[in-house]
Design a protein around this motif. Structure first.
Motif, PDB file in Angstrom:
ATOM      1  N   SER A  15       0.673  -1.356  -0.236  1.00  0.00           N
ATOM      2  CA  SER A  15       0.188  -0.194  -0.047  1.00  0.00           C
ATOM      3  C   SER A  15       1.004   1.240   0.314  1.00  0.00           C
ATOM      4  O   SER A  15       0.611   2.704  -0.496  1.00  0.00           O
ATOM      5  CB  SER A  15      -0.896  -0.091   1.165  1.00  0.00           C
ATOM      6  OG  SER A  15      -1.536  -1.139   1.134  1.00  0.00           O
TER       7      SER A  15
ATOM      8  N   ARG B 122      -2.711   6.920  -6.352  1.00  0.00           N
ATOM      9  CA  ARG B 122      -3.378   6.777  -5.899  1.00  0.00           C
ATOM     10  C   ARG B 122      -4.200   7.968  -5.777  1.00  0.00           C
ATOM     11  O   ARG B 122      -4.049   9.120  -5.986  1.00  0.00           O
ATOM     12  CB  ARG B 122      -3.019   7.305  -4.249  1.00  0.00           C
ATOM     13  CG  ARG B 122      -2.303   5.835  -3.530  1.00  0.00           C
ATOM     14  CD  ARG B 122      -3.106   6.252  -2.379  1.00  0.00           C
ATOM     15  NE  ARG B 122      -2.225   4.442  -1.666  1.00  0.00           N
ATOM     16  CZ  ARG B 122      -3.278   4.245  -0.926  1.00  0.00           C
ATOM     17  NH1 ARG B 122      -3.801   4.126  -0.816  1.00  0.00           N
ATOM     18  NH2 ARG B 122      -2.818   2.569  -0.685  1.00  0.00           N
TER      19      ARG B 122
ATOM     20  N   PRO C  13      -6.214   4.089  -4.722  1.00  0.00           N
ATOM     21  CA  PRO C  13      -5.628   3.035  -4.667  1.00  0.00           C
ATOM     22  C   PRO C  13      -6.605   3.233  -7.042  1.00  0.00           C
ATOM     23  O   PRO C  13      -7.446   2.662  -6.447  1.00  0.00           O
ATOM     24  CB  PRO C  13      -5.086   1.772  -4.968  1.00  0.00           C
ATOM     25  CG  PRO C  13      -6.080   1.741  -3.545  1.00  0.00           C
ATOM     26  CD  PRO C  13      -7.110   2.802  -3.358  1.00  0.00           C
TER      27      PRO C  13
ATOM     28  N   GLU D  30      -7.547  -3.353  -1.703  1.00  0.00           N
ATOM     29  CA  GLU D  30      -6.178  -3.555  -0.771  1.00  0.00           C
ATOM     30  C   GLU D  30      -7.266  -3.927   0.410  1.00  0.00           C
ATOM     31  O   GLU D  30      -7.903  -3.230   0.968  1.00  0.00           O
ATOM     32  CB  GLU D  30      -6.594  -0.733  -0.498  1.00  0.00           C
ATOM     33  CG  GLU D  30      -5.136  -0.865  -0.083  1.00  0.00           C
ATOM     34  CD  GLU D  30      -4.701   0.718   0.047  1.00  0.00           C
ATOM     35  OE1 GLU D  30      -4.223   1.119   0.145  1.00  0.00           O
ATOM     36  OE2 GLU D  30      -5.785   1.004  -0.307  1.00  0.00           O
TER      37      GLU D  30
ATOM     38  N   ILE E 111      -2.376  -3.787  -2.179  1.00  0.00           N
ATOM     39  CA  ILE E 111      -2.434  -4.195  -3.317  1.00  0.00           C
ATOM     40  C   ILE E 111      -2.818  -5.225  -4.681  1.00  0.00           C
ATOM     41  O   ILE E 111      -1.156  -5.743  -4.638  1.00  0.00           O
ATOM     42  CB  ILE E 111      -2.606  -2.165  -4.000  1.00  0.00           C
ATOM     43  CG1 ILE E 111      -2.857  -1.420  -2.610  1.00  0.00           C
ATOM     44  CG2 ILE E 111      -3.228  -2.244  -4.862  1.00  0.00           C
ATOM     45  CD1 ILE E 111      -1.823  -0.137  -2.923  1.00  0.00           C
TER      46      ILE E 111
END
Length: 108
Positions: A6, A32, A37, A99, A104
């Motif tokens: 992440s 992001r 994301p 996520e 992710i």
């Protein structure tokens, strides 16, 4: 399938990722936007070229929009829609991200 940790995605910064599937190697651009994301295939809808000018290097404008290095198409960071340039109103092909627990993942 795992894409990245992440903390590898930050607001306003576009990153290139390579994902290996059983059949092919897929190149993605991810970022992001407002904490969420987002990712798309790293292919400009104008002529099918990669959006970056070097590995993991992307152009952006003063408003945080992604800019294609080949012909200057400008894409929104939330939907991937072209707002200026030769493919105006076309959209980058999105991929689904999830996520969880600092990781992710991507669904192609």
């Amino acid at each position: 399938m795992f894409l990245c940790q992440s903390d590898e995605l930050s607001d306003g910064r576009f990153r290139e990722f390579t994902v290996e599937t059983d059949d092919e190697t897929v190149y993605l651009v991810a970022t992001r936007h407002q904490g969420q994301p987002r990712a798309w295939y790293n292919v400009c809808p104008h002529q099918g070229r990669a959006l970056n000018f070097a590995p993991d290097r992307f152009l952006t404008d003063d408003h945080g929009h992604l800019v294609c290095c080949a012909h200057g198409a400008v894409f929104e960071p939330d939907r991937g829609r072209c707002i200026s340039g030769p493919c105006e109103n076309a959209e980058l092909k999105a991929v689904t991200l999830a996520e969880d627990n600092g990781r992710i993942t991507v669904s192609l």
